[in-house]
Design an enzyme around this catalytic site. Structure first.
Site, PDB file in Angstrom:
ATOM      1  N   TRP A   3     -10.150  -5.973   0.673  1.00 55.14           N
ATOM      2  CA  TRP A   3      -9.949  -4.629   1.258  1.00 55.14           C
ATOM      3  C   TRP A   3      -8.988  -4.678   2.456  1.00 55.14           C
ATOM      4  O   TRP A   3      -9.047  -3.830   3.338  1.00 55.14           O
ATOM      5  CB  TRP A   3     -11.286  -3.981   1.657  1.00 55.14           C
ATOM      6  CG  TRP A   3     -12.194  -3.750   0.504  1.00 55.14           C
ATOM      7  CD1 TRP A   3     -12.149  -2.698  -0.382  1.00 55.14           C
ATOM      8  CD2 TRP A   3     -13.278  -4.574   0.059  1.00 55.14           C
ATOM      9  NE1 TRP A   3     -13.128  -2.825  -1.331  1.00 55.14           N
ATOM     10  CE2 TRP A   3     -13.851  -3.958  -1.090  1.00 55.14           C
ATOM     11  CE3 TRP A   3     -13.831  -5.770   0.535  1.00 55.14           C
ATOM     12  CZ2 TRP A   3     -14.928  -4.504  -1.771  1.00 55.14           C
ATOM     13  CZ3 TRP A   3     -14.901  -6.315  -0.150  1.00 55.14           C
ATOM     14  CH2 TRP A   3     -15.443  -5.689  -1.278  1.00 55.14           C
ATOM     15  N   HIS A   4      -8.083  -5.650   2.447  1.00 54.36           N
ATOM     16  CA  HIS A   4      -7.119  -5.780   3.546  1.00 54.36           C
ATOM     17  C   HIS A   4      -5.696  -5.519   3.052  1.00 54.36           C
ATOM     18  O   HIS A   4      -4.750  -6.178   3.470  1.00 54.36           O
ATOM     19  CB  HIS A   4      -7.213  -7.185   4.170  1.00 54.36           C
ATOM     20  CG  HIS A   4      -8.501  -7.461   4.864  1.00 54.36           C
ATOM     21  ND1 HIS A   4      -8.848  -8.702   5.356  1.00 54.36           N
ATOM     22  CD2 HIS A   4      -9.555  -6.641   5.155  1.00 54.36           C
ATOM     23  CE1 HIS A   4     -10.057  -8.649   5.915  1.00 54.36           C
ATOM     24  NE2 HIS A   4     -10.496  -7.403   5.801  1.00 54.36           N
ATOM     25  N   TYR A   5      -5.540  -4.556   2.142  1.00 52.01           N
ATOM     26  CA  TYR A   5      -4.210  -4.276   1.604  1.00 52.01           C
ATOM     27  C   TYR A   5      -3.310  -3.663   2.680  1.00 52.01           C
ATOM     28  O   TYR A   5      -3.773  -3.019   3.629  1.00 52.01           O
ATOM     29  CB  TYR A   5      -4.292  -3.387   0.363  1.00 52.01           C
ATOM     30  CG  TYR A   5      -5.175  -2.165   0.499  1.00 52.01           C
ATOM     31  CD1 TYR A   5      -4.696  -0.999   1.063  1.00 52.01           C
ATOM     32  CD2 TYR A   5      -6.498  -2.183   0.032  1.00 52.01           C
ATOM     33  CE1 TYR A   5      -5.499   0.119   1.181  1.00 52.01           C
ATOM     34  CE2 TYR A   5      -7.307  -1.070   0.147  1.00 52.01           C
ATOM     35  CZ  TYR A   5      -6.799   0.080   0.727  1.00 52.01           C
ATOM     36  OH  TYR A   5      -7.605   1.195   0.850  1.00 52.01           O
ATOM     37  N   HIS A   6      -2.022  -3.854   2.521  1.00 51.90           N
ATOM     38  CA  HIS A   6      -1.060  -3.449   3.541  1.00 51.90           C
ATOM     39  C   HIS A   6       0.329  -3.337   2.908  1.00 51.90           C
ATOM     40  O   HIS A   6       0.530  -3.694   1.751  1.00 51.90           O
ATOM     41  CB  HIS A   6      -1.043  -4.469   4.689  1.00 51.90           C
ATOM     42  CG  HIS A   6      -0.869  -5.890   4.230  1.00 51.90           C
ATOM     43  ND1 HIS A   6      -1.921  -6.651   3.758  1.00 51.90           N
ATOM     44  CD2 HIS A   6       0.224  -6.689   4.132  1.00 51.90           C
ATOM     45  CE1 HIS A   6      -1.490  -7.857   3.421  1.00 51.90           C
ATOM     46  NE2 HIS A   6      -0.189  -7.898   3.619  1.00 51.90           N
TER      47      HIS A   6
END
Length: 529
Positions: free
Chosen positions: A480-483
């Site tokens: 859940w650390h998309y960027h």
């Protein structure tokens, strides 16, 4: 037996009333209202799209000057039902897909389920709560002065961050990390440094979550307005032949479907006037495209008027893949979310326990609030190098766009996953965790259990329990650390201004080249400040 029963009752009652006390003490902001109360037309110095992890600290900061600030948040308030944001309800809140939930599910084109926050406070309302600062290389990449960053982190920490309780499972895994050589022992620290550490958490000692929305306590209530369930459909621009497009307002709709327009006030010599996109790594590139800034051919094919042909909007999308093992232990122990981290160069290890992790599986139908005798030792790595893209699926802002992250397309990412898995396996087999293992359960049994869980839509291969490379590919999950999607130097400049247009910036994780630290929330809030 009677004394034990009385003690148990006391603990339950104490915890219950602490939860009630938090609900009673939860901030009550007069300036937060439903968008149905908004006028048809309004004017502000700053319009912030997205009251999330970056948007809340940004709005609070801007309001303390002479400017009038509007925040438009597409979701509701975390204060309306504080039980949903208690630690024990982490997975049930994350996986709740009801129409007004705090989380919007999507599945990437890679076949990996994921989630977007839709609530005031953004990702800080649905994440695991781990708080740690970024490495110096991130500050350099983000163009943030170290002294300013230090002050901004402290500003956030004063309102939100707590030293965690010493949970039994966290302590056991911490000991395991040290035992297998994840050294030195760094004690308690927010710093991102090699070794094993206990870091901060946004959960207090009673299991109450404190989110970025709490930072609005810093705001000047006379200078700020926050509208909830305010769905922005597009940014409007003033365009003249030979002149750069200039952002002038936003069109948004309330929960009743009524249209509203908020305009920027005319700039003066003493006061700027800007729109700031803080809608997250999915929402910000999506809204730029819906507003006419993006790859021209694709926009025209959807009937969107092109304001600026900018092919890099939606490019360089990346998501940190999650790898790990679930362990079944024989005795019940208190559940916990991540407060311990092991850092070995690019490899980061964390852990959670006591939750029904099958609720994260596709179509599980499992009661997400049930507790279990399961621990999840999981990891990620810096980067990743693999990148993908985001494309509009339709012109409906409420539709998830198509997103592909291309997990493990870069060989370096796969090597890092294998390194991380070897560390996880070493910790699982450490003496420190021996009392939390069933002795007849082998490492291969644990690998097979993960392979058999439907955590994604990807095919499974027969060698996934014997090849860690195949295991990483087959069992990939999101951290859940998309960027990415609005990267610095490609879509925005070093001041986060959108290149090629005036009066428009982007402040959120869509501007990042990599996810900072072990968990990015601290640095996203710092950036907003």
């Amino acid at each position: 037996m009677g004394l034990k029963f009385i003690a148990l009752v006391f603990v339950v009652v104490f915890a219950y009333f602490n939860g009630l006390n938090y609900a009673e003490k939860a901030p009550k902001f007069s300036f937060i209202q439903e968008a149905t109360s908004a006028p048809e037309v309004s004017f502000y110095d700053y319009i912030i799209i997205g009251g999330g992890t970056a948007g809340c600290p940004l709005a609070a900061t801007l309001s303390t000057g002479e400017s009038n600030v509007l925040v438009l948040e597409r979701g509701g308030s975390p204060y309306t039902n504080t039980t949903k944001v208690r630690m024990k309800n982490f997975i049930s809140t994350l996986t709740d897909n009801s129409p007004d939930s705090f989380s919007q599910a999507f599945v990437s084109e890679d076949g990996v389920p994921n989630n977007r926050a839709r609530v005031l406070g953004g990702g800080t309302v649905i994440n695991v709560g781990f708080y740690g600062r970024a490495e110096p290389s991130f500050l350099k990449q983000a163009g943030v002065d170290e002294a300013v960053a230090k002050d901004s982190y402290a500003w956030v920490e004063k309102k939100l961050v707590h030293k965690p309780v010493a949970f039994e499972w966290q302590s056991a895994v911490r000991s395991g990390l040290l035992e297998v050589g994840v050294l030195p022992d760094n004690g308690f620290t927010y710093a991102h440094i090699n070794g094993t550490k206990t870091s901060g958490t946004i959960f207090d000692r009673n299991g109450n979550r404190h989110t970025a929305a709490d930072l609005l306590q810093y705001a000047n209530p006379n200078r700020i307005k926050v509208y909830l369930h305010a769905v922005v459909h597009k940014i409007t621009f003033r365009t003249k032949d030979g002149c750069r497009p200039k952002a002038e307002g936003v069109i948004f709709y309330d929960a009743n479907g009524r249209k509203h327009t908020a305009y920027l006030k005319n700039e003066s010599n003493s006061r700027a006037s800007e729109i700031v996109l803080s809608a997250g790594a999915i929402g910000s590139p999506q809204l730029l495209m819906l507003s006419g800034i993006g790859p021209a051919a694709r926009l025209r094919s959807l009937g969107i008027k092109v304001v600026l042909d900018q092919p890099m909007v939606g490019r360089d999308m990346a998501d940190n893949p999650l790898y790990g093992l679930i362990i079944s232990y024989p005795n019940s122990i208190p559940l916990s979310l991540a407060t311990v981290a092991g850092i070995v160069d690019k490899i980061y290890i964390e852990t959670v326990n006591g939750y029904d992790f099958s609720s994260l599986s596709l179509g599980s139908g499992a009661p997400a609030n049930s507790t279990t005798n399961l621990g999840f030792i999981l990891g990620k790595f810096k980067g990743p190098t693999s990148e993908g893209y985001l494309e509009l699926k339709s012109t409906n802002v409420s539709d998830n766009p198509n997103v592909r992250f291309n997990y493990y397309h870069a060989a370096d990412d796969l090597r890092n996953c294998v390194r991380g898995m070897k560390t996880v396996i070493d910790v699982v087999n450490s003496e420190s965790l021996s009392r939390y293992r069933f002795r007849n359960t082998t490492t291969r049994d644990l690998l097979k259990m993960m392979v058999d869980l439907p955590v994604n839509l990807r095919p499974r291969h027969a060698n996934a329990t014997t090849s860690l490379e195949q295991y990483c590919i087959d069992t990939v999950m999101t951290f859940w650390h998309y960027h990415g999607g609005c990267r610095i130097g490609k879509v925005v400049d070093r001041d986060y201004k959108v290149i090629g247009v005036d009066s428009l910036r982007v402040i959120d994780a869509s501007t990042f080249a990599f996810s900072p630290g072990t968990n990015p929330q601290a640095s996203i809030m710092m950036l907003g400040r």
